[in-house]
Design a protein around this motif. Structure first.
Motif, PDB file in Angstrom:
ATOM      1  N   SER A  26      10.421 -18.082  48.995  1.00 12.15           N
ATOM      2  CA  SER A  26       9.607 -16.984  49.520  1.00 12.15           C
ATOM      3  C   SER A  26       9.148 -17.315  50.927  1.00 12.15           C
ATOM      4  O   SER A  26       8.396 -18.265  51.131  1.00 12.15           O
ATOM      5  CB  SER A  26       8.396 -16.743  48.623  1.00 12.15           C
ATOM      6  OG  SER A  26       8.800 -16.280  47.363  1.00 12.15           O
ATOM      7  N   THR A  27       9.589 -16.509  51.863  1.00 15.16           N
ATOM      8  CA  THR A  27       9.181 -16.697  53.249  1.00 15.16           C
ATOM      9  C   THR A  27       8.065 -15.714  53.566  1.00 15.16           C
ATOM     10  O   THR A  27       7.791 -14.798  52.786  1.00 15.16           O
ATOM     11  CB  THR A  27      10.361 -16.463  54.222  1.00 15.16           C
ATOM     12  OG1 THR A  27      10.634 -15.057  54.292  1.00 15.16           O
ATOM     13  CG2 THR A  27      11.600 -17.220  53.780  1.00 15.16           C
ATOM     14  N   GLY A  30       9.492 -12.312  53.319  1.00  8.70           N
ATOM     15  CA  GLY A  30      10.097 -11.849  52.069  1.00  8.70           C
ATOM     16  C   GLY A  30      10.914 -12.944  51.417  1.00  8.70           C
ATOM     17  O   GLY A  30      11.004 -14.066  51.920  1.00  8.70           O
ATOM     18  N   GLU A  31      11.549 -12.600  50.293  1.00  5.71           N
ATOM     19  CA  GLU A  31      12.362 -13.587  49.576  1.00  5.71           C
ATOM     20  C   GLU A  31      13.667 -13.834  50.320  1.00  5.71           C
ATOM     21  O   GLU A  31      14.232 -12.927  50.927  1.00  5.71           O
ATOM     22  CB  GLU A  31      12.651 -13.116  48.157  1.00  5.71           C
ATOM     23  CG  GLU A  31      11.441 -13.173  47.267  1.00  5.71           C
ATOM     24  CD  GLU A  31      11.783 -12.949  45.811  1.00  5.71           C
ATOM     25  OE1 GLU A  31      12.812 -12.325  45.505  1.00  5.71           O
ATOM     26  OE2 GLU A  31      11.007 -13.425  44.968  1.00  5.71           O
ATOM     27  N   LYS A  46       5.769 -19.164  52.257  1.00  5.02           N
ATOM     28  CA  LYS A  46       4.483 -18.801  51.671  1.00  5.02           C
ATOM     29  C   LYS A  46       4.171 -19.797  50.554  1.00  5.02           C
ATOM     30  O   LYS A  46       5.027 -20.562  50.133  1.00  5.02           O
ATOM     31  CB  LYS A  46       4.553 -17.405  51.038  1.00  5.02           C
ATOM     32  CG  LYS A  46       4.776 -16.303  52.001  1.00  5.02           C
ATOM     33  CD  LYS A  46       4.667 -14.914  51.400  1.00  5.02           C
ATOM     34  CE  LYS A  46       4.997 -14.757  49.959  1.00  5.02           C
ATOM     35  NZ  LYS A  46       4.966 -13.392  49.452  1.00  5.02           N
ATOM     36  N   ASP A  48       4.280 -20.373  47.120  1.00  2.82           N
ATOM     37  CA  ASP A  48       5.030 -19.715  46.052  1.00  2.82           C
ATOM     38  C   ASP A  48       5.958 -20.717  45.399  1.00  2.82           C
ATOM     39  O   ASP A  48       5.987 -21.893  45.772  1.00  2.82           O
ATOM     40  CB  ASP A  48       5.827 -18.533  46.597  1.00  2.82           C
ATOM     41  CG  ASP A  48       6.033 -17.423  45.577  1.00  2.82           C
ATOM     42  OD1 ASP A  48       5.921 -17.693  44.353  1.00  2.82           O
ATOM     43  OD2 ASP A  48       6.314 -16.286  45.986  1.00  2.82           O
ATOM     44  N   ASN A 131      -0.300 -20.551  41.660  1.00  2.00           N
ATOM     45  CA  ASN A 131       1.113 -20.868  41.863  1.00  2.00           C
ATOM     46  C   ASN A 131       1.524 -22.067  41.015  1.00  2.00           C
ATOM     47  O   ASN A 131       2.565 -22.053  40.355  1.00  2.00           O
ATOM     48  CB  ASN A 131       1.393 -21.129  43.346  1.00  2.00           C
ATOM     49  CG  ASN A 131       2.846 -21.397  43.618  1.00  2.00           C
ATOM     50  OD1 ASN A 131       3.722 -20.686  43.138  1.00  2.00           O
ATOM     51  ND2 ASN A 131       3.116 -22.436  44.387  1.00  2.00           N
TER      52      ASN A 131
END
Length: 139
Positions: A26-27, A30-31, A46, A48, A131
């Motif tokens: 996950s950036t 977005g993924e 991120k 995650d 997380n």
């Protein structure tokens, strides 16, 4: 080459080093799914989970809790540099649950005091604890 080498590095050293067919991370944008022979890429991560599909068995997936950082992809080497990261099997669930409760309490207190900075810190701590708990559920 039909696989990538994945290394997750923290200030404590390398916490993960294996070969993979597929990686999902996950950036901040977005993924991002990574496959062998990808173009060179750098991305901010991120807080995650990181999913790594290993080459030894199609069904073998490793899950890693990553608390932000940077991912670099180059020549089938995926290097992830993070402040902290833990494999699902290494997460102390009791400790993560305590961290979650503590962060929730700190967030509530910060909101009562209207302390924006303390609230932001508590939100990050809560996100990290959640997380870790989510990743530990993949065991």
């Amino acid at each position: 080459m039909d696989y990538m080498t994945v290394q997750v590095i923290t200030p404590n050293g390398i916490c993960y080093d294996h070969h993979a067919y597929f990686i999902l991370l996950s950036t901040v944008d977005g993924e991002l799914g990574l496959l062998p022979n990808m173009i060179p890429t750098i991305a901010s991560l991120k807080i995650d989970e990181l999913k790594v599909r290993r080459i030894d068995d199609e069904k073998h997936v490793d899950w890693i809790s990553v608390n932000g950082g940077i991912a670099e992809v180059r020549d089938n080497l995926v290097t992830i540099v993070a402040d902290s990261a833990e494999r699902d099997r290494d997460i102390d669930v009791t400790r993560a649950e305590r961290a979650k409760r503590r962060a929730e309490s700190e967030l509530q207190e910060a909101e009562i005091k209207r302390d924006v900075d303390a609230a932001k810190r508590a939100e990050v701590a809560l996100h990290r604890a959640l997380n870790r708990l989510r990743v530990s559920g993949h065991r």
